[in-house]
Design an enzyme around this catalytic site. Structure first.
Site, mmCIF file in Angstrom:
data_model
loop_
_atom_site.group_PDB
_atom_site.id
_atom_site.type_symbol
_atom_site.label_atom_id
_atom_site.label_comp_id
_atom_site.label_asym_id
_atom_site.label_seq_id
_atom_site.Cartn_x
_atom_site.Cartn_y
_atom_site.Cartn_z
ATOM 1 N N HIS A 14 0.834 -1.219 0.000
ATOM 2 C CA HIS A 14 0.000 0.000 0.000
ATOM 3 C C HIS A 14 0.866 1.266 0.000
ATOM 4 C CE1 HIS A 14 -3.293 -2.734 1.259
ATOM 5 N NE2 HIS A 14 -2.335 -3.277 2.002
ATOM 6 N N SER A 68 15.082 21.599 -15.976
ATOM 7 C CA SER A 68 13.919 22.432 -16.257
ATOM 8 C C SER A 68 14.414 23.749 -16.829
ATOM 9 C CB SER A 68 13.150 22.682 -14.959
ATOM 10 O OG SER A 68 12.373 23.852 -15.068
ATOM 11 N N LYS A 115 16.200 21.648 -10.790
ATOM 12 C CA LYS A 115 15.533 20.398 -11.166
ATOM 13 C C LYS A 115 16.415 19.409 -11.916
ATOM 14 C CE LYS A 115 11.284 20.024 -11.455
ATOM 15 N NZ LYS A 115 10.348 19.191 -10.736
ATOM 16 N N ASN A 133 15.085 15.977 -13.665
ATOM 17 C CA ASN A 133 13.883 15.165 -13.841
ATOM 18 C C ASN A 133 14.196 13.781 -14.402
ATOM 19 O OD1 ASN A 133 12.281 17.340 -12.991
ATOM 20 N ND2 ASN A 133 12.295 18.210 -15.057
ATOM 21 N N GLU A 193 9.932 8.374 -16.874
ATOM 22 C CA GLU A 193 8.621 8.995 -17.097
ATOM 23 C C GLU A 193 8.120 8.737 -18.511
ATOM 24 O OE1 GLU A 193 7.972 13.069 -15.022
ATOM 25 O OE2 GLU A 193 10.081 12.930 -15.537
ATOM 26 N N GLN A 225 -4.302 -4.040 -44.291
ATOM 27 C CA GLN A 225 -3.194 -3.114 -44.525
ATOM 28 C C GLN A 225 -2.963 -2.230 -43.288
ATOM 29 O OE1 GLN A 225 -2.623 -1.516 -48.543
ATOM 30 N NE2 GLN A 225 -2.923 0.502 -47.656
HETATM 31 N N1 ARG Z 1 -0.575 -3.435 -49.146
HETATM 32 C C1 ARG Z 1 -1.362 -4.599 -48.886
HETATM 33 C C2 ARG Z 1 -1.381 -4.869 -47.370
HETATM 34 O O1 ARG Z 1 -0.647 -4.253 -46.682
HETATM 35 C C3 ARG Z 1 -0.791 -5.779 -49.579
HETATM 36 C C4 ARG Z 1 -1.805 -6.785 -50.004
HETATM 37 C C5 ARG Z 1 -2.760 -6.186 -50.957
HETATM 38 N N2 ARG Z 1 -3.657 -7.133 -51.468
HETATM 39 C C6 ARG Z 1 -4.750 -6.795 -52.158
HETATM 40 N N3 ARG Z 1 -5.485 -7.731 -52.599
HETATM 41 N N4 ARG Z 1 -5.058 -5.546 -52.332
HETATM 42 O O2 ARG Z 1 -2.114 -5.674 -46.862
#
Ligand code: ARG
Length: 473
Positions: free
Chosen positions: A170, A291, A297, A299, A304, A336
Site C-alpha cells: 500500500h 527544467s 531540477k 527530472n 517517465e 493493410q
Molecule cells: N498493401 C497490402 C497490405 O498491406 C498488400 C496486399 C494487398 N492485397 C490486395 N489484394 N489488395 O495488406
C-alpha cells in the site's frame, strides 16, 4: 458538392497499374494516396525481397519457371536491395505498396523474367509472409534487449545483496527487504516476458506463402521447400486462414503490452525513488533532463517517458483487435492497417528496453537513505511478533502485544529497536535481551532465509541461478 472534390479528381493513366487491365478509368489521385501503403510498408523491403528470392527458387525447383529466368530474378532482386540500401530507389505511390514497387523495378531491370516472379503467388500471401519474417527478426532483437536488461539487474542484485531498504505494501513501509531482492523481482517479471516472446515466436514462424490469393494455386508448388529456405517451421495448413490470420500480431502486441506494463511499473518506482522525499537512488545525469525555469531540477525523464509510452502500445493492441473483429474470411484491405500499429509497438518497445538496459547498470542506490527510511514505520514489527510466537505466544496475541508497543513508539517518536528492554517488557514479560537481534534491520532480512526470501544469502543464490538461466536459454 464540397469544393475539394474537384481538386482530387485529377486522374493518372490506368495503364501504369499492374492490375489496370479491367479498369476503364484511372484511379482518383486522392484515392491513390489514400489506399497506398508504400509510405510505411517500404520498411519491409528486405523481407519482401527475401520472400521473393525463396519463392523464385522454389518455382525453379518445382519446374514451374526456367532456371535462367530465376537466375535473372535473383540477381535483379540483389541489385534492387543494394540500391535501396544506398538510397537510390524512389518509391512510387502510384505503385501502391512495397510488393508492386519492387516488382516494377525488377521488370524495368531484367525485362520479361521479372513479370514471371508473381507466378503462383498473390500479394495476400506475400504480405502475410513479409510481416512474419520481419516480426520474427524483431522478436529476436527484443529478446536480446530483455536479456541485456536482465543481465544488468542480476549484477545490481549481486552487488547490492546486503543493501537494505523498506519494502512496501500500500506504499506504506511494511518490512525491510534487500535491494538485490527487489531487483530480482524485476528480473522475474522480465523472465516471463522473455518466455512469452519465445512462445509467440512459434506462432509467428509459420509460412503463409503458397496460399496465394485465398484458395491456393494451380501450379505444382513445393511449399515445404520455400518454408525451409525461409527458416519457417512449416507452411500454414489452410490457405484461407493463412492470408487472413493476424493473431500472431495481436499476440505479439499483447506480450509487448505486458512488457511495457512492467517497464512502466519499474519507471514508477524509479520516479518515486528519485524524488527528494524518498531519495533512494541516483540516476546518472545523462538519463535525466533539467527544467528551463527551475534551475534546481533534475527530472527522471527516461522512466517517465517509458511509463507514458506504455499507453501507445496498449492502444495499438486495441487497434489490432478492433481491426480484426469484423473481418470475414479471407483477406480484406483492412489488413493493410495492421502495419503502423505493429511497427509503432516494436519501435516503442525496443526503444524503452534499450533505454532501461543502458540506464540500469548506472543506477546508484543510496544505502544510508534507504536504511534511514527502513528505520521509520516500524518495519521490524512482524519480527517482534514472530519472536513472541517462538517464545510460546499464539500469533494473534503476539500481534496485539506488538500493536501496543508500536503505539508507544508512535507516541514517543521512536522505533522498537530504540526502546529499552524494560519498556518492551511492560507489554510482555517473555521478552528478553535477545529481542534486539530480531529488531535490527539486518536480523530481520537475514531471518528470511528460504527459497524466495529476501535474505542476502538467498539473493546471491538466486542471482547465480538467474545468471545461469540467461546464459543457457
Ligand atoms: N498493401 C497490402 C497490405 O498491406 C498488400 C496486399 C494487398 N492485397 C490486395 N489484394 N489488395 O495488406
Amino acid at each position: 458538392m464540397p469544393k475539394n472534390t474537384t481538386e482530387h479528381s485529377n486522374t493518372t493513366p490506368s495503364t501504369d497499374k499492374p492490375w489496370g487491365g479491367r479498369f476503364s478509368e484511372s484511379t482518383d489521385a486522392f484515392v491513390e494516396e489514400f489506399t497506398a501503403s508504400i509510405n510505411f510498408d517500404k520498411r519491409l523491403y528486405k523481407h519482401d525481397i527475401q520472400g521473393s528470392r525463396a519463392h523464385a527458387r522454389m518455382l525453379a525447383k518445382a519446374g514451374i519457371l526456367p532456371a535462367e529466368d530465376v537466375e535473372k530474378i535473383i540477381n535483379g532482386l540483389d541489385e534492387i536491395e543494394t540500391d535501396i540500401e544506398a538510397g537510390k530507389i524512389e518509391w512510387s505511390v502510384s505503385l501502391e505498396d512495397i510488393h508492386m514497387n519492387i516488382e516494377a523495378r525488377l521488370t524495368d531491370r531484367i525485362g520479361i523474367a521479372g513479370k514471371k516472379l508473381h507466378t503462383g503467388r498473390s500479394r495476400n500471401d506475400q504480405i502475410a509472409t513479409d510481416i512474419r519474417l520481419w516480426l520474427r527478426e524483431q522478436i529476436d532483437g527484443i529478446c536480446h534487449e530483455i536479456r541485456r536488461l536482465q543481465g544488468a539487474l542480476i549484477e545490481l542484485a549481486d552487488r547490492e545483496a546486503d543493501t537494505i531498504l523498506p519494502g512496501f505494501t500500500h506504499l506504506q513501509v511494511a518490512q525491510p527487504i534487500t535491494f538485490g531482492h527487489h531487483m530480482l523481482a524485476w528480473f522475474e517479471m522480465l523472465q516471463r516476458d522473455f518466455e512469452r516472446m519465445q512462445d509467440c515466436r512459434k506462432r509467428v514462424n509459420v509460412m503463409p506463402l503458397g496460399a496465394a490469393a485465398l484458395a491456393g494455386t494451380t501450379y505444382p508448388i513445393d511449399r515445404n521447400h520455400s518454408a525451409e529456405l525461409l527458416g519457417f517451421d512449416h507452411p500454414a495448413r489452410n490457405s484461407l486462414d493463412a492470408v487472413s490470420d493476424r493473431d500472431f500480431a495481436i499476440e505479439f502486441n499483447a506480450s509487448a503490452s505486458i512488457v511495457m506494463m512492467h517497464l512502466s511499473r519499474f519507471s514508477e518506482e524509479l520516479v518515486i525513488w528519485t524524488s527528494a522525499q524518498f531519495d533512494f537512488v541516483r540516476l546518472p545525469d545523462r538519463f535525466c533532463t533539467g527544467s528551463s525555469i527551475m534551475p534546481q531540477k533534475k527530472n527522471p525523464d527516461v522512466p517517465e517517458l517509458v511509463r507514458g509510452k506504455s499507453g501507445r502500445v496498449f492502444g495499438n493492441l486495441l487497434s489490432l483487435l478492433t481491426l480484426m473483429k469484423g473481418q470475414p474470411l479471407a483477406y480484406n484491405k483492412d489488413n493493410q492497417e495492421d502495419k503502423e500499429p505493429l511497427f509503432d509497438t516494436v519501435d516503442t518497445l525496443l526503444g524503452s528496453l534499450r533505454a532501461f538496459a543502458d540506464m540500469m547498470p548506472h543506477v546508484q542506490p543510496k544505502a544510508d537513505k534507504m536504511r534511514q527510511a527502513a528505520m521509520q514505520g516500524f518495519s521490524t514489527a512482524t519480527d517482534l511478533a514472530d519472536y513472541l510466537v517462538v517464545k510460546g505466544l499464539p500469533f494473534r496475541d503476539a500481534h496485539e502485544v506488538v500493536g501496543s508497543a508500536v503505539a508507544l513508539g508512535v507516541e514517543s517518536g521512536r522505533d522498537l529497536s530504540e526502546m529499552s528492554l524494560e519498556e518492551l517488557q511492560q507489554f510482555s514479560a517473555i521478552i528478553e535481551a535477545d529481542v534486539f537481534e530480531v529488531l535490527t534491520l539486518e536480523g530481520s532480512v537475514s531471518a528470511r532465509n528460504h527459497l524466495g526470501g529476501t535474505a542476502p544469502e538467498q539473493v546471491r543464490l538466486q542471482a547465480s541461478y538467474a545468471r545461469e538461466l540467461i546464459a543457457t536459454a
